[in-house]
Design a protein around this motif. Structure first.
Motif, PDB file in Angstrom:
ATOM      1  N   LEU A   1       0.824  -1.203   0.000  1.00 64.05           N
ATOM      2  CA  LEU A   1       0.000   0.000   0.000  1.00 64.05           C
ATOM      3  C   LEU A   1       0.861   1.257   0.000  1.00 64.05           C
ATOM      4  O   LEU A   1       1.824   1.379   0.752  1.00 64.05           O
TER       5      LEU A   1
ATOM      6  N   TYR B   1      -6.370  -2.763  -4.994  1.00 63.68           N
ATOM      7  CA  TYR B   1      -6.965  -2.429  -3.708  1.00 63.68           C
ATOM      8  C   TYR B   1      -6.802  -0.930  -3.481  1.00 63.68           C
ATOM      9  O   TYR B   1      -5.783  -0.345  -3.850  1.00 63.68           O
TER      10      TYR B   1
ATOM     11  N   LYS C   1     -10.055  -0.889   3.507  1.00 65.41           N
ATOM     12  CA  LYS C   1      -9.448  -1.423   2.290  1.00 65.41           C
ATOM     13  C   LYS C   1     -10.523  -2.051   1.412  1.00 65.41           C
ATOM     14  O   LYS C   1     -11.290  -2.910   1.863  1.00 65.41           O
ATOM     15  N   VAL C   2     -10.602  -1.600   0.154  1.00 64.51           N
ATOM     16  CA  VAL C   2     -11.644  -2.053  -0.774  1.00 64.51           C
ATOM     17  C   VAL C   2     -10.986  -2.648  -2.014  1.00 64.51           C
ATOM     18  O   VAL C   2     -10.027  -2.074  -2.554  1.00 64.51           O
ATOM     19  N   TYR C   3     -11.488  -3.776  -2.461  1.00 61.71           N
ATOM     20  CA  TYR C   3     -10.985  -4.374  -3.698  1.00 61.71           C
ATOM     21  C   TYR C   3     -11.842  -3.919  -4.875  1.00 61.71           C
ATOM     22  O   TYR C   3     -13.067  -3.931  -4.802  1.00 61.71           O
TER      23      TYR C   3
ATOM     24  N   HIS D   1      -3.160   2.861  -2.365  1.00 59.66           N
ATOM     25  CA  HIS D   1      -3.579   1.737  -3.194  1.00 59.66           C
ATOM     26  C   HIS D   1      -2.459   0.713  -3.290  1.00 59.66           C
ATOM     27  O   HIS D   1      -1.308   0.990  -2.941  1.00 59.66           O
TER      28      HIS D   1
ATOM     29  N   GLU E   1      -2.367  -6.476  -6.599  1.00 56.87           N
ATOM     30  CA  GLU E   1      -2.388  -7.829  -6.027  1.00 56.87           C
ATOM     31  C   GLU E   1      -1.837  -8.802  -7.057  1.00 56.87           C
ATOM     32  O   GLU E   1      -2.080  -8.659  -8.262  1.00 56.87           O
TER      33      GLU E   1
END
Length: 284
Positions: free
Chosen positions: A102, A189, A204-206, A223, A226
């Motif tokens: 991140l 993310y 945290k949002v995917y 951000h 992944e």
């Protein structure tokens, strides 16, 4: 479009659906895989990683001009910045390579690339400090929130311009086009709202993107990428923003980054890209 822009402004990201056809994405993906299969095409000054900085200005990737010609995307970005849109001179192709920790890109940390030492790490901080003061009439402290460029340039701190500087907003939007389906993982993310709030206060949002979608996020938002089960995870990555002196600094830093990574003598905007930018009324 007001609802979508509000979501982008509030959350720091938005998923623009079905912008490009699956066949177009597959064409770009196939080309990228073939291009990177030749080691000489890889990023020469970054230990040969499978990244092509500034690909849009190379004739091999002329078909990518369609991105800049896409009205759905460009009109959305114009609305997001309040009308006039500027290309931020940031365009990279990634294959199987992502920043999985991140971080944010909300500053203009790559300005140090102007005075990067040749063939070694680091930069001439004295020259950078004097250059910024002379050209932009601003000090490190006023611009960065700290008197240390090294501290400011660390993308894992909170120096990401959440507040105005001399009445101007650092508003640059990253545009990501993934070249495979990421609904089950391997995508982006985002820490929701971290362009406005401290990262520790954000969830945290995917972002589950499908083929043909475009992910747009505020460069100040934290951000991370992944890992994808397919080693040929492809990404087209660029930036646009709101014209002001902060975006000028952002663009100046990134154009020098691109030049240095490619081992080029200077950064050159292609005539083909200039023509498309003029036709689409995008500043550069």
């Amino acid at each position: 479009m007001d609802k979508e822009i509000t979501q982008l402004k509030d959350n720091g990201f938005y998923l623009l659906k079905n912008v490009f056809s699956p066949s177009q994405i597959e064409e770009w993906r196939t080309q990228l895989v073939e291009y990177m299969s030749d080691k000489k095409n890889r990023c020469k000054n970054e230990n040969g990683i499978t990244v092509k900085p500034d690909a849009i200005n190379y004739p091999e990737f002329k078909s990518h001009l369609k991105i800049f010609e896409n009205l759905t995307l460009i009109n959305f970005l114009k609305e997001a910045v309040g009308g006039t849109l500027k290309y931020a001179h940031h365009y990279d192709l990634h294959l199987g390579c992502q920043a999985s920790t991140l971080h944010h890109d909300g500053g203009i940390r790559h300005m140090n690339q102007i005075f990067k030492y040749p063939r070694q790490k680091g930069w001439d901080d004295r020259k950078l400090r004097a250059y910024i003061k002379e050209k932009y009439n601003i000090t490190y402290k006023e611009l960065c929130g700290t008197d240390s460029w090294k501290e400011y340039a660390n993308p894992r701190n909170e120096f990401n311009h959440k507040t105005l500087i001399r009445g101007e907003e650092m508003l640059a939007y990253r545009v990501g086009i993934y070249l495979q389906d990421n609904t089950k993982g391997g995508g982006l993310y985002v820490l929701k709202g971290s362009h406005k709030k401290h990262a520790s206060d954000c969830s945290k949002v995917y972002v589950a993107s499908e083929i043909g979608d475009v992910v747009i996020w505020d460069s100040r938002a934290w951000h991370a990428g992944e890992h994808h089960p397919n080693p040929n995870r492809g990404l087209i990555h660029m930036a646009f923003g709101k014209p002001n002196f902060l975006l000028d600094m952002y663009a100046e830093g990134h154009s020098n980054r691109l030049k240095n990574q490619n081992g080029a003598d200077k950064y050159i905007l292609s005539e083909d890209l200039k023509q498309v930018l003029n036709e689409m009324e995008i500043l550069y």
